[in-house]
Design a protein around this motif. Structure first.
Motif, PDB file in Angstrom:
ATOM      1  N   GLU A  26       0.739  -1.146   0.036  1.00 27.02           N
ATOM      2  CA  GLU A  26       0.145   0.169   0.045  1.00 27.02           C
ATOM      3  C   GLU A  26       0.876   1.262   0.063  1.00 27.02           C
ATOM      4  N   GLU A  44      -2.979   5.883   1.401  1.00 24.25           N
ATOM      5  CA  GLU A  44      -3.900   6.309   0.128  1.00 24.25           C
ATOM      6  C   GLU A  44      -4.975   5.483   0.033  1.00 24.25           C
ATOM      7  N   THR A  45      -5.002   4.230   0.607  1.00 24.67           N
ATOM      8  CA  THR A  45      -6.078   3.085   0.262  1.00 24.67           C
ATOM      9  C   THR A  45      -7.383   3.748   0.826  1.00 24.67           C
ATOM     10  N   ASP A  46      -7.533   4.319   1.994  1.00 20.44           N
ATOM     11  CA  ASP A  46      -8.816   4.775   2.680  1.00 20.44           C
ATOM     12  C   ASP A  46      -8.554   6.198   3.363  1.00 20.44           C
ATOM     13  N   ARG A  67      -0.948  -9.670  -5.933  1.00 27.13           N
ATOM     14  CA  ARG A  67      -1.705  -9.139  -4.626  1.00 27.13           C
ATOM     15  C   ARG A  67      -1.951 -10.782  -3.907  1.00 27.13           C
ATOM     16  N   ARG A  94       0.236  -6.397  -1.273  1.00 23.00           N
ATOM     17  CA  ARG A  94       0.617  -6.270  -2.795  1.00 23.00           C
ATOM     18  C   ARG A  94       2.226  -6.609  -2.811  1.00 23.00           C
ATOM     19  N   ALA A 167     -12.949  -5.102  -0.545  1.00 21.47           N
ATOM     20  CA  ALA A 167     -11.772  -4.707  -1.324  1.00 21.47           C
ATOM     21  C   ALA A 167     -11.456  -5.905  -2.245  1.00 21.47           C
ATOM     22  N   PRO A 172     -13.166  -0.654  -3.311  1.00 25.53           N
ATOM     23  CA  PRO A 172     -12.799   0.081  -2.035  1.00 25.53           C
ATOM     24  C   PRO A 172     -13.794   0.883  -1.264  1.00 25.53           C
ATOM     25  N   ARG A 175     -12.832   3.039   6.164  1.00 22.62           N
ATOM     26  CA  ARG A 175     -12.079   2.241   6.979  1.00 22.62           C
ATOM     27  C   ARG A 175     -13.195   2.052   8.245  1.00 22.62           C
TER      28      ARG A 175
END
Length: 258
Positions: A26, A44-46, A67, A94, A167, A172, A175
């Motif tokens: 991530e 960046e993901t959430d 992944r 990943r 996900a 996405p 959280r």
């Protein structure tokens, strides 16, 4: 993120409470570093903001190629399951692969830079088709220990179970439960007394679960201290004693996504 996972904390202290976790591969945007070895930034993901140990972070390049799709997989020093495992990667991590090898009939992918090997069947290309049923992904977590702030298959909380399961289906989501309730899907008319269906999300104040069917709820439960499936009516009655009745039921509207 170059560590298998790392704590994301609201304060740069080892004893600070766990707010969430970051996973290998991530992107964590660093805004500031402390002399004590912490990086303050945003996942960046959430969009989660907090402190992560600086030594858990590395360069952006090269970009991940695969992944982890198994609940968890071991990293071996070489392509041989009899070697002592060096690390454990959770679902959603990943990684960058550079080759493959087969040992005694088992196929392995080799991590770039000679960083080890993983079982090939436990990973997939980053652009491979996603899981079609996010509820089935959540069901794979049964018996996983409850961990406040956790976001891996070693331990996770209620909103992380929803986030990780969706996900893996290519969707996405935020959280925390309050944002999930505000942003995922649409309200089911009648709420808990409405026409419920598999995959509906049942929200309480500070808690969320996923309907396995009209009568059963799967959730990471602080009461049971693990991921369980239990009768919905029992969960509603028990949680109502401390947190009140469900605040809403949201129907997840999934559009096919790679």
């Amino acid at each position: 993120v170059v560590a298998a996972s790392a704590a994301l904390k609201r304060a740069p202290r080892p004893d600070a409470s766990l707010d969430s976790e970051v996973l290998r591969g991530e992107i964590f945007k660093v805004f500031e570093e402390t002399p004590e070895g912490w990086s303050w930034g945003q996942l960046e993901t959430d969009g989660y903001v907090g402190y992560v140990a600086t030594d858990a972070l590395g360069e952006l390049a090269p970009e991940p190629t695969h992944r982890v799709t198994a609940l968890r997989t071991f990293v071996y020093p070489g392509p041989d399951l009899k070697l002592p495992a060096m690390d454990v990667l959770s679902i959603g991590c990943r990684i960058v692969l550079s080759g493959e090898a087969t040992t005694r009939g088992t196929r392995y992918h080799l991590l770039s830079g000679g960083a080890g090997a993983v079982v090939a069947s436990h990973v997939a290309p980053v652009d491979a088709p996603r899981e079609p049923d996010f509820v089935a992904v959540a069901e794979r977590f049964l018996e996983t220990p409850y961990l406040w702030g956790g976001r891996t298959s070693v331990g996770l909380d209620c909103s992380a179970l929803v986030q990780v399961a969706l996900a893996e289906s290519g969707h996405p989501v935020p959280r925390d439960t309050d944002l999930q309730e505000a942003m995922i899907g649409e309200d089911v008319a009648g709420g808990i007394d409405g026409d419920l269906a598999r995959g509906d999300l049942v929200f309480w104040r500070g808690h969320v679960g996923i309907l396995a069917d009209r009568q059963r709820l799967i959730h990471a439960s602080g009461f049971h201290m693990k991921v369980v499936i239990e009768p919905l009516v029992e969960a509603v009655e028990r949680i109502a004693r401390d947190s009140g009745m469900p605040t809403s039921v949201r129907r997840v509207l999934l559009v096919p996504n790679g």
